[in-house]
Design an enzyme around this catalytic site. Structure first.
Site, short mmCIF file in Angstrom:
data_model
loop_
_atom_site.label_atom_id
_atom_site.label_comp_id
_atom_site.label_asym_id
_atom_site.label_seq_id
_atom_site.Cartn_x
_atom_site.Cartn_y
_atom_site.Cartn_z
N CYS A 33 0.84 -1.21 0.00
CA CYS A 33 0.00 0.00 0.00
C CYS A 33 0.87 1.26 0.00
O CYS A 33 1.59 1.51 0.97
CB CYS A 33 -0.90 -0.04 1.24
N CYS A 36 0.35 3.50 3.03
CA CYS A 36 0.87 2.86 4.25
C CYS A 36 2.38 3.04 4.34
O CYS A 36 2.93 3.32 5.42
CB CYS A 36 0.53 1.37 4.25
#
Length: 155
Positions: A33, A36
């Site tokens: 991600c 993230c």
């Protein structure tokens, strides 16, 4: 990607963190991600600053299916999946802010500015009933946080 994995491996089990009597920040992140990956260094720095007063738990949701040869054990996979369902995680990064009594105050989703995270963590540390930045409440209406099935699997 390595930072998220290392943070997850270093994290205490969420059940133990929730029983610690300290406020808790739960980070649901994945190594694939982009947001993230951008957020992880800020969370690491905030944990260094506030870790003595606030528990930080990273749950790596990179693989929602256990596979042979992965870093995941079936037990860790089952626990993470249970917590993701309990917190209503449908986007990542997903950060839940929990007070010292175990009440989920809010969840913030996405790559958030350091200042917003720090302000919420300061308020959490100081025991304030409301955080300055709120977004998502999977527990609206008074629903309590429920632990996954008990037993030594998720201790």
């Amino acid at each position: 990607a390595g930072l998220i994995r290392n943070m997850a491996l270093r994290s205490p089990p969420l059940r133990a963190a929730l029983r610690s009597g300290k406020p808790v920040v739960v980070d649901f992140s994945a190594t694939w991600c982009p947001d993230c990956l951008l957020l992880a260094p800020n969370l690491r720095d905030l944990e260094r600053e506030f870790g003595s007063a606030v528990q930080f738990v990273t749950l790596d949701v990179s693989s929602m299916t256990p596979s042979a040869g992965s870093a995941w054990s079936d037990r860790r996979f089952d626990e993470t999946l249970s917590w993701a369902r309990e917190f209503g995680v449908d986007g990542i990064p997903h950060l839940a802010f929990i007070d010292s009594r175990g009440k989920v105050l809010t969840a913030l989703v996405g790559n958030l500015p350091y200042e917003i995270l720090r302000a919420n963590i300061l308020s959490l540390r100081d025991g304030q009933a409301e955080l300055p930045f709120v977004m998502y409440d999977a527990f609206k209406g008074g629903r309590s946080l429920e632990f996954p099935p008990d037993g030594d699997a998720f201790a």
